[in-house]
Motif scaffolding. Sequence first.
Motif, PDB file in Angstrom:
ATOM      1  N   LEU A  14     -21.952   8.685 -42.697  1.00 30.51           N
ATOM      2  CA  LEU A  14     -22.133  10.027 -42.138  1.00 30.51           C
ATOM      3  C   LEU A  14     -22.566  11.020 -43.213  1.00 30.51           C
ATOM      4  O   LEU A  14     -23.510  11.792 -43.020  1.00 30.51           O
ATOM      5  N   ALA A  17     -26.158  10.345 -44.160  1.00 28.59           N
ATOM      6  CA  ALA A  17     -27.062  10.743 -43.071  1.00 28.59           C
ATOM      7  C   ALA A  17     -27.223  12.261 -43.033  1.00 28.59           C
ATOM      8  O   ALA A  17     -28.335  12.771 -42.840  1.00 28.59           O
ATOM      9  N   GLU A  24     -34.444  10.521 -41.204  1.00 26.43           N
ATOM     10  CA  GLU A  24     -33.512   9.441 -40.881  1.00 26.43           C
ATOM     11  C   GLU A  24     -32.987   8.869 -42.193  1.00 26.43           C
ATOM     12  O   GLU A  24     -33.719   8.768 -43.170  1.00 26.43           O
ATOM     13  N   SER A  83     -29.916   6.441 -39.084  1.00 29.87           N
ATOM     14  CA  SER A  83     -29.505   7.609 -38.307  1.00 29.87           C
ATOM     15  C   SER A  83     -30.633   8.064 -37.389  1.00 29.87           C
ATOM     16  O   SER A  83     -31.808   7.812 -37.647  1.00 29.87           O
ATOM     17  N   SER A  89     -27.562   7.758 -29.879  1.00 26.55           N
ATOM     18  CA  SER A  89     -27.235   6.529 -30.611  1.00 26.55           C
ATOM     19  C   SER A  89     -27.588   5.322 -29.756  1.00 26.55           C
ATOM     20  O   SER A  89     -26.721   4.663 -29.203  1.00 26.55           O
ATOM     21  N   LEU A 109     -26.538   5.795 -35.945  1.00 30.43           N
ATOM     22  CA  LEU A 109     -25.690   6.985 -36.025  1.00 30.43           C
ATOM     23  C   LEU A 109     -26.481   8.181 -35.508  1.00 30.43           C
ATOM     24  O   LEU A 109     -27.488   8.560 -36.098  1.00 30.43           O
ATOM     25  N   SER A 110     -26.023   8.747 -34.397  1.00 26.76           N
ATOM     26  CA  SER A 110     -26.697   9.933 -33.846  1.00 26.76           C
ATOM     27  C   SER A 110     -26.067  11.201 -34.397  1.00 26.76           C
ATOM     28  O   SER A 110     -24.846  11.375 -34.369  1.00 26.76           O
ATOM     29  N   LEU A 111     -26.949  12.088 -34.895  1.00 31.22           N
ATOM     30  CA  LEU A 111     -26.501  13.401 -35.372  1.00 31.22           C
ATOM     31  C   LEU A 111     -27.035  14.498 -34.447  1.00 31.22           C
ATOM     32  O   LEU A 111     -27.166  15.649 -34.840  1.00 31.22           O
ATOM     33  N   PRO A 117     -20.720  13.428 -34.283  1.00 33.81           N
ATOM     34  CA  PRO A 117     -21.617  12.293 -34.534  1.00 33.81           C
ATOM     35  C   PRO A 117     -21.167  11.052 -33.773  1.00 33.81           C
ATOM     36  O   PRO A 117     -19.974  10.856 -33.559  1.00 33.81           O
ATOM     37  N   LEU A 119     -21.614   6.820 -33.539  1.00 30.26           N
ATOM     38  CA  LEU A 119     -22.092   5.574 -34.142  1.00 30.26           C
ATOM     39  C   LEU A 119     -21.900   4.444 -33.136  1.00 30.26           C
ATOM     40  O   LEU A 119     -20.804   4.259 -32.612  1.00 30.26           O
TER      41      LEU A 119
END
Length: 137
Positions: A14, A17, A24, A83, A89, A109-111, A117, A119
């Motif tokens: 995290l 990222a 990314e 990411s 995600s 991993l989506s931000l 976040p 994962l």
Amino acid sequence: MKIRLKKSDFEKLLSHAEKELPDEACGLVAGRITGNEKLVGEVYLLTNTDHSNEHFSLDPKEQLAAVKDMRAKGLAPLGNWHSHPESPSRPSEEDKRLAYDSSASYLILSLMDKSAPVLNSFHIEGSDAEKEELVIE
């Protein structure tokens, strides 16, 4: 397949990222396979040589160094992670197309929502992506 990831390794992913935004971030995961479980023992933070917020390429020199380190530590390569700065995600069409190794786990991993976040881990074979059980402990 179940994936086990230490909370400290999740925080390492995290942090990397977030530091790489708006691009990314990417890397590799290694560890041990026991029965139907992959135990992540080491997370590798690599450079995204594409410097893009929509796709990534692992730096080949860093990738080689990571694989040598895995071997030296007696760890098996388990897969990779990257990411998604602005998307959910889940694997994009490009992620599926570039997923050459069906034995690998693909962690995304989506931000998209920076305060929450997300994962997930996926098994990708051809155009099929199946979510794997991911345990962060």
